[in-house]
Design a protein around this motif. Structure first.
Motif, PDB file in Angstrom:
ATOM      1  N   ASN A  79      18.345 -27.027   4.313  1.00 58.30           N
ATOM      2  CA  ASN A  79      17.342 -25.999   4.555  1.00 58.30           C
ATOM      3  C   ASN A  79      17.491 -25.442   5.969  1.00 58.30           C
ATOM      4  N   SER A  80      17.389 -24.140   6.096  1.00 55.16           N
ATOM      5  CA  SER A  80      17.250 -23.496   7.401  1.00 55.16           C
ATOM      6  C   SER A  80      16.453 -22.219   7.136  1.00 55.16           C
ATOM      7  N   GLU A 111       9.773 -15.524   7.547  1.00 56.34           N
ATOM      8  CA  GLU A 111      11.005 -16.232   7.193  1.00 56.34           C
ATOM      9  C   GLU A 111      11.650 -15.732   5.899  1.00 56.34           C
ATOM     10  N   GLN A 122      14.234 -17.350   3.555  1.00 55.50           N
ATOM     11  CA  GLN A 122      14.683 -18.732   3.397  1.00 55.50           C
ATOM     12  C   GLN A 122      16.208 -18.832   3.316  1.00 55.50           C
ATOM     13  N   GLN A 166      16.131 -21.454  12.082  1.00 56.79           N
ATOM     14  CA  GLN A 166      15.346 -22.684  11.915  1.00 56.79           C
ATOM     15  C   GLN A 166      16.202 -23.945  11.916  1.00 56.79           C
TER      16      GLN A 166
HETATM   17 MG    MG Z   1      13.560 -22.808   5.761  1.00 55.76          MG
END
Ligand code: MG
Length: 255
Positions: free
Chosen positions: A131-132, A141, A143, A239
């Motif tokens: 995940n980032s 955001e 994703q 992120q």
């Molecule tokens: Mg994320």
């Protein structure tokens, strides 16, 4: 005087002049020609600036945020320099080091970035699988997640506006494969504390439209419903979600 010039012309030139005059006379009697009518709706100003798109893969008017050398355009959200790992033309999240954000602040932008997730630990599923995310104005955001054969809630998979908009399709490539995001973000507008225009975003994932000018309900919120709070232009943020997601070739065009 005109007679004099006319008489000096050769036969062909005389024919052209006479037929042009005849044409003009007929058209003047009939009103403007189609060509003249078409000209009424031609707009010549302003002339669009020239952007070179052939000398380089990066448009000539883009601000380059990362080409592979260093993180000079970035800083840690915790303060101080961005210290993710730069190696072999890519930058990879250093888990635990925190998010990184651009030094410059942006409002409306076109952003290009490329990302890659590593070979997954198949025990990790859903949101836990690499995940980032890219945040516009540090708040909104899009994703980034390994959504290749990895089901999660639809408004949390790759290409989603996290917890707000499901992507139109899942265009995710397998792990260890570079993927592209091309995003047009229109920032929200505020008059004092009052929202006067919400944010909108369009996202192409690997060239495929996954978000078509969708309206954002507010900043990304993990828990609860989003709610706008007035702010100005702000940084683009990547992120650190604790996973080794890599990036390369990041550029932005303020709009
Ligand atoms: Mg994320």
């Amino acid at each position: 005087m005109l007679n004099q010039y006319f008489n000096q012309l050769n036969a062909t030139a005389k024919t052209v002049v006479v037929s042009s005059l005849l044409c003009f006379t007929v058209n003047a009697a009939d009103g403007p020609t189609n060509y003249q009518k078409a000209q009424v709706t031609e707009v010549w100003q302003p002339e669009p600036a020239i952007v070179d798109t052939h000398s380089s893969a990066i448009p000539s008017d883009a601000e380059v945020l990362f080409t592979g050398d260093d993180l000079a355009q970035w800083q840690s959200v915790k303060g101080g320099p961005a210290n993710w790992t730069v190696d072999n033309g890519t930058v990879t999240v250093k888990p635990g080091s925190g998010d990184i954000k651009t030094k410059n602040k942006y409002c409306d932008v076109q952003l290009h970035l490329e990302w890659k997730t590593p070979t997954p630990d198949l025990k990790k599923k859903g949101q836990g699988r690499n995940n980032s995310g890219v945040f516009f104005q540090q708040r909104y955001e899009i994703q980034i997640l390994d959504s290749y054969q990895n089901r999660t809630y639809s408004n949390g998979q790759a290409g989603s506006v996290y917890k707000q908009h499901i992507p139109l399709v899942n265009a995710t490539r397998p792990p260890e494969t570079w993927q592209t995001y091309d995003i047009i973000f229109n920032a929200p507008r505020f008059d004092g504390d009052k929202l006067i225009k919400p944010a909108y975003v369009t996202v192409l994932h690997n060239g495929v439209l996954v978000q078509n000018h969708v309206q954002l309900q507010g900043p990304t919120s993990y828990i609860g419903l989003p709610q706008y709070k007035a702010h100005g232009c702000d940084s683009i943020k990547l992120q650190d979600h604790g996973n080794f997601v890599s990036y390369r070739n990041i550029w932005v065009r303020p709009l």
